[in-house]
Scaffold this motif. Structure first.
Motif, PDB file in Angstrom:
ATOM      1  N   THR A 144       1.046  -1.263  -0.073  1.00 23.40           N
ATOM      2  CA  THR A 144      -0.062   0.017   0.105  1.00 23.40           C
ATOM      3  C   THR A 144       0.819   1.258  -0.153  1.00 23.40           C
ATOM      4  O   THR A 144       1.984   1.154   0.256  1.00 23.40           O
ATOM      5  CB  THR A 144      -0.953   0.021   1.196  1.00 23.40           C
ATOM      6  OG1 THR A 144       0.032   0.241   2.533  1.00 23.40           O
ATOM      7  CG2 THR A 144      -1.653  -1.219   1.297  1.00 23.40           C
ATOM      8  N   PHE A 145       0.245   2.284  -0.206  1.00 20.90           N
ATOM      9  CA  PHE A 145       0.735   3.714  -0.096  1.00 20.90           C
ATOM     10  C   PHE A 145       1.555   3.851   1.273  1.00 20.90           C
ATOM     11  O   PHE A 145       2.734   4.250   1.301  1.00 20.90           O
ATOM     12  CB  PHE A 145      -0.040   4.593  -0.800  1.00 20.90           C
ATOM     13  CG  PHE A 145       0.310   5.938  -0.845  1.00 20.90           C
ATOM     14  CD1 PHE A 145       0.516   6.600  -2.233  1.00 20.90           C
ATOM     15  CD2 PHE A 145       0.754   6.924   0.215  1.00 20.90           C
ATOM     16  CE1 PHE A 145       0.842   7.785  -2.431  1.00 20.90           C
ATOM     17  CE2 PHE A 145       1.266   8.027  -0.163  1.00 20.90           C
ATOM     18  CZ  PHE A 145       1.540   8.587  -1.339  1.00 20.90           C
ATOM     19  N   GLU A 146       0.730   3.573   2.173  1.00 21.92           N
ATOM     20  CA  GLU A 146       1.276   3.743   3.498  1.00 21.92           C
ATOM     21  C   GLU A 146       2.511   2.924   3.841  1.00 21.92           C
ATOM     22  O   GLU A 146       3.481   3.564   4.614  1.00 21.92           O
ATOM     23  CB  GLU A 146       0.201   3.621   4.587  1.00 21.92           C
ATOM     24  CG  GLU A 146      -1.031   4.543   4.551  1.00 21.92           C
ATOM     25  CD  GLU A 146      -1.680   4.476   3.398  1.00 21.92           C
ATOM     26  OE1 GLU A 146      -1.855   3.296   2.641  1.00 21.92           O
ATOM     27  OE2 GLU A 146      -2.607   5.507   2.997  1.00 21.92           O
ATOM     28  N   GLN A 147       2.593   1.714   3.066  1.00 23.92           N
ATOM     29  CA  GLN A 147       3.745   0.858   3.483  1.00 23.92           C
ATOM     30  C   GLN A 147       5.307   1.432   2.977  1.00 23.92           C
ATOM     31  O   GLN A 147       6.210   0.775   3.516  1.00 23.92           O
ATOM     32  CB  GLN A 147       3.558  -0.589   3.042  1.00 23.92           C
ATOM     33  CG  GLN A 147       2.372  -1.217   4.023  1.00 23.92           C
ATOM     34  CD  GLN A 147       2.003  -2.711   3.317  1.00 23.92           C
ATOM     35  OE1 GLN A 147       1.702  -2.727   2.231  1.00 23.92           O
ATOM     36  NE2 GLN A 147       2.151  -3.688   4.369  1.00 23.92           N
ATOM     37  N   VAL A 148       4.977   2.063   1.746  1.00 25.89           N
ATOM     38  CA  VAL A 148       6.331   2.486   1.179  1.00 25.89           C
ATOM     39  C   VAL A 148       6.561   3.973   1.497  1.00 25.89           C
ATOM     40  O   VAL A 148       7.771   4.367   0.848  1.00 25.89           O
ATOM     41  CB  VAL A 148       6.295   2.120  -0.251  1.00 25.89           C
ATOM     42  CG1 VAL A 148       6.156   0.694  -0.448  1.00 25.89           C
ATOM     43  CG2 VAL A 148       5.324   2.939  -0.952  1.00 25.89           C
ATOM     44  N   VAL A 149       5.896   4.711   2.012  1.00 26.89           N
ATOM     45  CA  VAL A 149       5.938   6.345   2.074  1.00 26.89           C
ATOM     46  C   VAL A 149       6.436   6.638   3.688  1.00 26.89           C
ATOM     47  O   VAL A 149       5.584   6.355   4.614  1.00 26.89           O
ATOM     48  CB  VAL A 149       4.662   7.021   1.642  1.00 26.89           C
ATOM     49  CG1 VAL A 149       4.880   8.524   1.934  1.00 26.89           C
ATOM     50  CG2 VAL A 149       4.662   6.684   0.173  1.00 26.89           C
ATOM     51  N   GLU A 150       7.373   7.486   3.441  1.00 24.96           N
ATOM     52  CA  GLU A 150       7.522   8.291   5.006  1.00 24.96           C
ATOM     53  C   GLU A 150       7.578   9.703   4.758  1.00 24.96           C
ATOM     54  O   GLU A 150       8.227  10.264   3.944  1.00 24.96           O
ATOM     55  CB  GLU A 150       9.124   7.869   5.396  1.00 24.96           C
ATOM     56  CG  GLU A 150       9.078   6.512   5.786  1.00 24.96           C
ATOM     57  CD  GLU A 150      10.295   6.295   6.607  1.00 24.96           C
ATOM     58  OE1 GLU A 150      11.361   7.220   6.798  1.00 24.96           O
ATOM     59  OE2 GLU A 150      10.967   5.050   6.861  1.00 24.96           O
ATOM     60  N   ALA A 151       6.521  10.529   5.211  1.00 21.52           N
ATOM     61  CA  ALA A 151       6.216  11.884   4.778  1.00 21.52           C
ATOM     62  C   ALA A 151       5.660  12.397   5.993  1.00 21.52           C
ATOM     63  O   ALA A 151       4.662  11.798   6.679  1.00 21.52           O
ATOM     64  CB  ALA A 151       5.604  11.914   3.536  1.00 21.52           C
ATOM     65  N   ASN A 160       2.234  12.163  -4.952  1.00 24.56           N
ATOM     66  CA  ASN A 160       1.150  10.988  -5.138  1.00 24.56           C
ATOM     67  C   ASN A 160       1.090  10.089  -6.197  1.00 24.56           C
ATOM     68  O   ASN A 160       1.088   8.969  -6.298  1.00 24.56           O
ATOM     69  CB  ASN A 160      -0.173  11.473  -4.507  1.00 24.56           C
ATOM     70  CG  ASN A 160      -0.229  11.945  -3.126  1.00 24.56           C
ATOM     71  OD1 ASN A 160       0.490  11.653  -2.397  1.00 24.56           O
ATOM     72  ND2 ASN A 160      -1.098  12.849  -2.744  1.00 24.56           N
ATOM     73  N   GLN A 161       1.316  10.932  -7.264  1.00 24.02           N
ATOM     74  CA  GLN A 161       1.121  10.329  -8.734  1.00 24.02           C
ATOM     75  C   GLN A 161       2.497   9.417  -8.919  1.00 24.02           C
ATOM     76  O   GLN A 161       2.323   8.512  -9.493  1.00 24.02           O
ATOM     77  CB  GLN A 161       0.852  11.295  -9.699  1.00 24.02           C
ATOM     78  CG  GLN A 161      -0.452  11.971  -9.618  1.00 24.02           C
ATOM     79  CD  GLN A 161      -0.694  13.401 -10.329  1.00 24.02           C
ATOM     80  OE1 GLN A 161       0.428  13.800 -10.821  1.00 24.02           O
ATOM     81  NE2 GLN A 161      -1.752  14.080 -10.284  1.00 24.02           N
ATOM     82  N   GLY A 162       3.712  10.075  -8.545  1.00 27.11           N
ATOM     83  CA  GLY A 162       5.072   9.263  -8.572  1.00 27.11           C
ATOM     84  C   GLY A 162       4.875   7.985  -7.725  1.00 27.11           C
ATOM     85  O   GLY A 162       5.373   7.063  -8.341  1.00 27.11           O
ATOM     86  N   VAL A 163       4.347   8.198  -6.445  1.00 25.59           N
ATOM     87  CA  VAL A 163       4.470   6.976  -5.649  1.00 25.59           C
ATOM     88  C   VAL A 163       3.210   5.843  -6.305  1.00 25.59           C
ATOM     89  O   VAL A 163       3.750   4.661  -6.217  1.00 25.59           O
ATOM     90  CB  VAL A 163       3.866   7.226  -4.217  1.00 25.59           C
ATOM     91  CG1 VAL A 163       3.506   6.014  -3.450  1.00 25.59           C
ATOM     92  CG2 VAL A 163       4.873   8.003  -3.622  1.00 25.59           C
ATOM     93  N   GLU A 164       2.395   6.207  -6.869  1.00 20.47           N
ATOM     94  CA  GLU A 164       1.341   5.385  -7.665  1.00 20.47           C
ATOM     95  C   GLU A 164       2.005   4.593  -8.840  1.00 20.47           C
ATOM     96  O   GLU A 164       1.828   3.273  -8.728  1.00 20.47           O
ATOM     97  CB  GLU A 164       0.117   6.195  -8.299  1.00 20.47           C
ATOM     98  CG  GLU A 164      -0.794   5.353  -8.913  1.00 20.47           C
ATOM     99  CD  GLU A 164      -1.873   6.060  -9.509  1.00 20.47           C
ATOM    100  OE1 GLU A 164      -2.785   5.455 -10.411  1.00 20.47           O
ATOM    101  OE2 GLU A 164      -1.982   7.414  -9.324  1.00 20.47           O
ATOM    102  N   MET A 165       2.882   5.206  -9.481  1.00 22.79           N
ATOM    103  CA  MET A 165       3.636   4.351 -10.613  1.00 22.79           C
ATOM    104  C   MET A 165       4.933   3.718  -9.936  1.00 22.79           C
ATOM    105  O   MET A 165       4.944   2.642 -10.474  1.00 22.79           O
ATOM    106  CB  MET A 165       4.099   5.450 -11.373  1.00 22.79           C
ATOM    107  CG  MET A 165       3.152   6.369 -12.438  1.00 22.79           C
ATOM    108  SD  MET A 165       2.083   5.063 -13.446  1.00 22.79           S
ATOM    109  CE  MET A 165       0.482   5.105 -12.601  1.00 22.79           C
ATOM    110  N   ALA A 166       5.382   4.117  -8.890  1.00 19.22           N
ATOM    111  CA  ALA A 166       6.523   3.330  -8.306  1.00 19.22           C
ATOM    112  C   ALA A 166       5.716   2.107  -7.779  1.00 19.22           C
ATOM    113  O   ALA A 166       6.567   1.165  -7.608  1.00 19.22           O
ATOM    114  CB  ALA A 166       6.957   4.168  -6.954  1.00 19.22           C
ATOM    115  N   LEU A 167       4.654   2.090  -7.305  1.00 20.15           N
ATOM    116  CA  LEU A 167       4.261   0.867  -6.707  1.00 20.15           C
ATOM    117  C   LEU A 167       3.743  -0.103  -7.774  1.00 20.15           C
ATOM    118  O   LEU A 167       3.677  -1.197  -7.742  1.00 20.15           O
ATOM    119  CB  LEU A 167       3.002   1.224  -5.772  1.00 20.15           C
ATOM    120  CG  LEU A 167       2.921   1.773  -4.477  1.00 20.15           C
ATOM    121  CD1 LEU A 167       1.613   2.184  -3.904  1.00 20.15           C
ATOM    122  CD2 LEU A 167       3.783   0.772  -3.477  1.00 20.15           C
TER     123      LEU A 167
END
Length: 217
Positions: A144-151, A160-167
């Protein structure tokens, strides 16, 4: 097909049709390889005949023995080589997807039978199987987004759009052992949590993030 469309369409494919890649597409692939090598200083190589590089029992069982062609990911030894391989190799993978081809990042292959040029100061890091898949692969389970982001604080849409593609980035054994840190409203950092080919994975993740966010990190 845009790069974002290619990211969404592309899945790892391990079983290939016997059909060879058409000459006109090979010309386009070689041109893209030359472009990326000039930009990166790497020595990526498209090898039309994969030969017997996937001839071990595990690869044959997975179907990789059917891959008609391969991309050898080679570069001069350096601290950032593996990350650079991931970043530019993924650009080539997405270009191949736009041509209607399928791919699979492969760490296990026969280094003795691959016909890649590797200079004394270079290293063959990883290979990419390429051809026409028997299918288009399948969606893998993702963190999930929360599992890979520290912000801390508000996250802008571009992040957010960058993270979506990173996942959606392919990672070794689908491990997704990375963290994307965001600070001060603009600073992005990619953290490698270790594991097989995790440095290559970070390069792939960074490539996807930049495409999604529209920003060069």
């Amino acid at each position: 097909m845009t790069e974002i469309e290619a990211i969404k369409a592309r899945h790892s494919v391990r079983s290939y049709k016997p059909q060879m890649i058409e000459p006109e597409k090979i010309i386009q692939l070689r041109a893209k390889v030359s472009e990326l090598n000039a930009e990166s200083g790497l020595h990526l190589q498209f090898i039309e005949d994969a030969g017997r590089i996937y001839n071990n029992l595990i690869n044959r069982a997975r179907g990789l023995g059917s891959a008609p062609s391969v991309i050898a990911c080679v570069g001069r030894a350096s601290d950032d080589l593996e990350q650079k391989i991931g970043y530019y190799g993924e650009k080539l993978v997405l270009f191949a997807q736009s041509l209607g081809l399928n791919t699979c990042w492969t760490g296990g292959f026969n280094h003795k039978t691959i016909s890649a040029e590797v200079a004394p100061d270079e290293k063959l890091v990883i290979a990419i199987a390429i051809g026409y898949g028997k299918d288009q692969g399948k969606v893998r389970k993702s963190k999930t987004f929360e599992q890979v982001v520290e912000a801390a604080g508000e996250r802008p849409d571009w992040f957010n759009q960058g993270v979506e593609m990173a996942l959606l980035a392919p990672t070794a054994i689908n491990q997704q052992k990375f963290v994307i840190k965001f600070a001060d409203g603009e600073k992005v950092e990619f953290i490698d949590k270790g594991g097989p080919f995790s440095k290559v994975d970070i390069g792939i993740v960074k490539c996807h993030f930049e495409i999604g966010s529209g920003k060069k990190i």
